[in-house]
Design a protein around this motif. Structure first.
Motif, short mmCIF file in Angstrom:
data_model
loop_
_atom_site.label_atom_id
_atom_site.label_comp_id
_atom_site.label_asym_id
_atom_site.label_seq_id
_atom_site.Cartn_x
_atom_site.Cartn_y
_atom_site.Cartn_z
N PHE A 99 2.57 3.84 8.95
CA PHE A 99 1.66 3.78 8.03
C PHE A 99 1.04 2.19 7.71
O PHE A 99 2.02 1.46 7.83
CB PHE A 99 1.91 4.52 6.72
CG PHE A 99 1.91 6.05 6.85
CD1 PHE A 99 0.80 6.84 6.84
CD2 PHE A 99 3.25 6.60 7.39
CE1 PHE A 99 0.98 8.19 7.05
CE2 PHE A 99 3.45 7.79 7.49
CZ PHE A 99 2.18 8.68 7.21
N LYS A 100 0.02 1.95 7.66
CA LYS A 100 -0.49 0.53 7.23
C LYS A 100 -1.67 0.63 6.26
O LYS A 100 -2.22 2.03 6.05
CB LYS A 100 -1.13 0.04 8.56
CG LYS A 100 -0.37 -0.09 9.87
CD LYS A 100 0.49 -1.28 9.68
CE LYS A 100 1.19 -1.53 11.05
NZ LYS A 100 1.61 -2.88 11.28
N ALA A 101 -1.68 -0.52 5.21
CA ALA A 101 -2.75 -0.43 4.48
C ALA A 101 -3.49 -1.85 4.52
O ALA A 101 -2.87 -2.75 4.80
CB ALA A 101 -2.16 -0.24 3.07
N PHE A 102 -4.66 -1.84 4.18
CA PHE A 102 -5.71 -3.06 4.31
C PHE A 102 -6.61 -2.80 3.19
O PHE A 102 -6.87 -1.86 2.45
CB PHE A 102 -6.35 -2.90 5.53
CG PHE A 102 -5.62 -2.80 6.83
CD1 PHE A 102 -4.84 -4.01 7.18
CD2 PHE A 102 -5.33 -1.80 7.35
CE1 PHE A 102 -4.02 -3.85 8.38
CE2 PHE A 102 -4.70 -1.48 8.52
CZ PHE A 102 -3.87 -2.53 8.99
N SER A 103 -7.18 -4.22 2.74
CA SER A 103 -8.14 -4.24 1.79
C SER A 103 -9.35 -3.38 2.24
O SER A 103 -9.65 -3.31 3.68
CB SER A 103 -8.60 -5.57 1.58
OG SER A 103 -9.83 -5.93 0.91
N ASN A 104 -10.11 -2.90 1.31
CA ASN A 104 -11.43 -2.18 1.78
C ASN A 104 -12.64 -2.93 1.54
O ASN A 104 -13.63 -2.38 1.92
CB ASN A 104 -11.62 -0.79 0.99
CG ASN A 104 -12.16 -1.16 -0.55
OD1 ASN A 104 -11.85 -2.28 -1.13
ND2 ASN A 104 -12.91 -0.18 -0.79
N ILE A 105 -12.35 -4.26 1.68
CA ILE A 105 -13.41 -5.17 1.79
C ILE A 105 -13.70 -5.98 2.89
O ILE A 105 -12.58 -6.69 3.60
CB ILE A 105 -13.32 -6.13 0.49
CG1 ILE A 105 -13.10 -5.43 -0.62
CG2 ILE A 105 -14.42 -7.13 0.40
CD1 ILE A 105 -14.37 -4.68 -1.11
#
Length: 161
Positions: A99-105
């Motif tokens: 699982f990875k997470a990133f800014s949505n901008i």
């Protein structure tokens, strides 16, 4: 006809006003295309979009009682992800159990990303695409990768810092 008559001729003034009006409408449409309207995404919890990806609602997904969790592992499709517009984050699962997470901008002109499809996180403002694996730019005009966020998986619950 003298120059003075040409500038006061009602037909010329009318044509000039029409051309200016058309130019103004075109500019308004172009600027509106660069807007950032995210109300639809933040009010529709977990609505499927391209390629099985989803957009999370204002409070995130189901968390089986853990108030600090953003979503659960079962809500993030393998090879895709979920956009949580209200929280400003995209959670992806490039491979089973990762699982990875990133800014949505988007790093181009700060539009929020709109969807995930074919292994990319996509900004439809100017068509930049980012890898679901590391947030790197797959196609521009974005100049830099999406900002990576810290992910914690506790059982089925996923939290993002």
């Amino acid at each position: 006809m003298t120059e003075h008559q040409t500038t006061t001729d009602p037909r010329m003034t009318s044509r000039r006003h029409v051309l200016l009006g058309v130019g103004g409408v075109g500019a308004t449409v172009a600027l509106a295309a660069c807007g950032t309207d995210t109300d639809d995404a933040s009010e529709t919890p977990n609505t499927p979009i391209d390629g099985g990806a989803t957009t999370g609602g204002a409070t995130g997904g189901t968390t089986d009682g853990d108030a600090s969790a953003l979503t659960t592992t079962s809500e993030v499709p393998v090879g895709g992800g979920v956009i949580f517009a209200a929280q400003g984050v995209v959670v992806t699962q490039p491979t089973e159990g990762e699982f990875k997470a990133f800014s949505n901008i988007c790093t181009h002109q700060q539009c929020p990303v709109a969807n995930l499809d074919g292994g990319t996180i996509n900004c439809t403002c100017h068509f930049s695409a980012f890898s679901i694996s590391d947030g790197s730019v797959v196609s521009g005009p974005a100049p830099a990768p999406l900002e990576e966020k810290s992910v914690t998986v506790d059982g089925e619950n996923i939290s993002v810092a």
